[in-house]
Design an enzyme around this catalytic site. Structure first.
Site, mmCIF file in Angstrom:
data_model
loop_
_atom_site.group_PDB
_atom_site.id
_atom_site.type_symbol
_atom_site.label_atom_id
_atom_site.label_comp_id
_atom_site.label_asym_id
_atom_site.label_seq_id
_atom_site.Cartn_x
_atom_site.Cartn_y
_atom_site.Cartn_z
ATOM 1 N N ALA A 1 -14.548 51.710 55.382
ATOM 2 C CA ALA A 1 -14.749 51.188 54.028
ATOM 3 C C ALA A 1 -14.358 52.146 52.917
ATOM 4 O O ALA A 1 -14.506 51.816 51.745
ATOM 5 C CB ALA A 1 -16.227 50.808 53.842
ATOM 6 N N PHE B 1 -15.797 57.715 58.297
ATOM 7 C CA PHE B 1 -15.900 59.108 58.737
ATOM 8 C C PHE B 1 -15.267 59.986 57.665
ATOM 9 O O PHE B 1 -14.037 60.041 57.545
ATOM 10 C CB PHE B 1 -15.183 59.298 60.081
ATOM 11 C CG PHE B 1 -15.392 60.662 60.682
ATOM 12 C CD1 PHE B 1 -16.548 60.938 61.390
ATOM 13 C CD2 PHE B 1 -14.450 61.651 60.534
ATOM 14 C CE1 PHE B 1 -16.761 62.196 61.945
ATOM 15 C CE2 PHE B 1 -14.646 62.914 61.083
ATOM 16 C CZ PHE B 1 -15.794 63.183 61.786
ATOM 17 N N ALA C 1 -8.922 52.987 60.528
ATOM 18 C CA ALA C 1 -7.665 53.691 60.818
ATOM 19 C C ALA C 1 -8.024 55.093 61.266
ATOM 20 O O ALA C 1 -8.519 55.905 60.477
ATOM 21 C CB ALA C 1 -6.776 53.728 59.579
ATOM 22 N N TYR D 1 7.596 49.946 64.466
ATOM 23 C CA TYR D 1 6.276 49.356 64.226
ATOM 24 C C TYR D 1 5.986 48.215 65.204
ATOM 25 O O TYR D 1 5.281 48.407 66.183
ATOM 26 C CB TYR D 1 6.139 48.871 62.770
ATOM 27 C CG TYR D 1 4.694 48.721 62.368
ATOM 28 C CD1 TYR D 1 4.061 49.691 61.600
ATOM 29 C CD2 TYR D 1 3.941 47.631 62.802
ATOM 30 C CE1 TYR D 1 2.724 49.575 61.264
ATOM 31 C CE2 TYR D 1 2.597 47.502 62.477
ATOM 32 C CZ TYR D 1 1.993 48.476 61.701
ATOM 33 O OH TYR D 1 0.667 48.364 61.388
#
EC number: 1.3.1.44
Length: 398
Positions: free
Chosen positions: A48, A74, A140, A235
């Site tokens: 977030a 984190f 991520a 990708y």
């Protein structure tokens, strides 16, 4: 201390605390003035503190829904040697602004992959917060420790079909360089899926369901990217693409379970190419995004993170006529990026780009400015020559 930007190999080593505060406020003001929507009241966001996750949280709190939110991330605060991460300050200042509006903004700082964080979040939901209407998974991370086995997995940015070579912008030197990437081993592909696939999202969904933490008709969304042919090799046809396919397949399984148990829904939103801390590392992506920015701005179609998330909730999800999904059950927020006229002009510019003219034929300045703003720099209204009291920053709590 005077906070100055420092880039090393495309990684921002510093952040500006009050630049981050101003950027959070800018995003809040955008949402307040944009098209409003009535949406969920209790939201959990995994990942977030920056990029799409932060924009999601701001949109849901200030874009009409007035949602109470839990954010898991984190991040690290300021020390005698480090300035603290941008996400650390984003969490602090989002909470400040949300609480002024009478909203709950609970931050959990820790490893979202761990059993400990999951248990603490679930306990808080059951004891104090109330049932979740919307779960957003926007994590991520470059690595993951599997709590069941203790094994540590690291993701890789490689192809799955031979060597890749392509132009990439080095933001540290402001130069166009050639990047070479090898094909991944089976072990590297599986490790990337472990980190960036849908396994942890599925685990969060399972635990929330088992612990009766979800409201009736709750929704969960995870974010993905497909992109255009220019980035397919690295990708969609690379290790990241394998992980995203795993994520999309996980969405289908979660959707079945949630539909059966709570009449809920799970899906992946395929978002537009945008500069984030994660995307900036992908070979060739920076040049593609810079060219795309130029084309989409000229067509008045460009969106940054907050603009895209506000449009997603107001126009695609929490509306009288929700958006249709593609044949794979995905929501397509990349609809403007993949318009034929947009991609045609991107390809036309791409074929003309050289190391000498890439800044002219792309919107590199705009791309880099957005990257710097992720870290609190190059934002109007911030005094970057101010000598900031570090001891005051150390007392800030997320």
């Amino acid at each position: 201390m005077i906070f100055k930007p420092e880039l090393i190999k495309g990684i921002a080593k510093t952040s500006h605390p009050y630049g981050c505060r101003k950027e959070v406020l800018n995003q809040i003001e955008y949402c307040k003035n944009a098209k409003q929507f009535h949406g969920p009241k209790k939201v959990l966001i995994i990942g977030a503190s920056s990029g799409f996750g932060l924009a999601t949280r701001i949109s849901l709190a200030f874009g009409g829904a007035k949602a109470d939110t839990i954010g898991v991330s984190f991040e690290t605060g300021i020390t005698d040697r480090r300035t603290g991460t941008a996400g650390w300050y984003n969490n602090i200042f989002f909470k400040e602004f949300a609480e002024k509006e009478g909203l709950i903004a609970k931050n959990f700082i820790g490893d979202a992959f761990s059993d400990e964080v999951k248990e603490n979040v679930i306990k808080y939901i059951k004891d104090e917060f109330g049932k979740i209407d919307l779960l957003i998974y926007s994590l991520a991370s470059p690595r993951r420790k599997d709590p069941k086995t203790g094994n540590i997995y690291e993701s890789t940015l490689k192809t799955t079909s031979g060597e890749f070579q392509g132009p990439t912008i080095d933001m540290e030197t402001d130069e166009l360089v050639t990047t070479k990437v090898n094909s991944a081993t089976d072990k590297e592909i599986e490790a990337t899926k472990k980190v960036m696939g849908g396994e942890d999202w599925s685990e969060w969904c399972k635990l929330l369901l088992e612990n009766d933490c979800l409201s009736d008709k709750a929704i969960t969304i995870s974010y993905s990217y497909i992109g255009a042919s220019r980035t397919y090799k690295i990708y969609r046809e690379g290790t990241i693409g394998e992980a995203k396919r795993h994520l999309e397949n996980s969405a289908l399984q979660i959707d079945k379970e949630w539909k059966k148990k709570i009449n809920g829904k799970a899906f992946v939103s395929v978002n537009k190419a945008i500069v984030t801390k994660a995307s900036a590392y992908i070979p060739s992506f920076s040049l593609y995004a810079a060219v795309l920015y130029k084309v989409m701005k000229e067509k008045n179609l460009h969106e940054n993170c907050i603009m895209q998330m506000q449009r997603m909730f107001a126009d695609k999800i929490y509306t009288e006529n929700p958006s249709e999904f593609d044949n794979s059950g995905r929501l397509r927020m990349d609809d403007w990026e993949l318009r034929e006229d947009v991609q045609s002009e991107v390809n036309n510019l791409w074929d003309k780009i050289t190391p000498d003219n890439f800044k002219i034929l792309s919107d590199y300045d705009g791309y880099k400015q957005e990257f710097m703003q992720l870290n609190g720099f190059e934002i109007d209204g911030v005094n970057y020559s101010e000598d900031i009291d570090v001891e005051v920053l150390k007392r800030l709590e997320p």
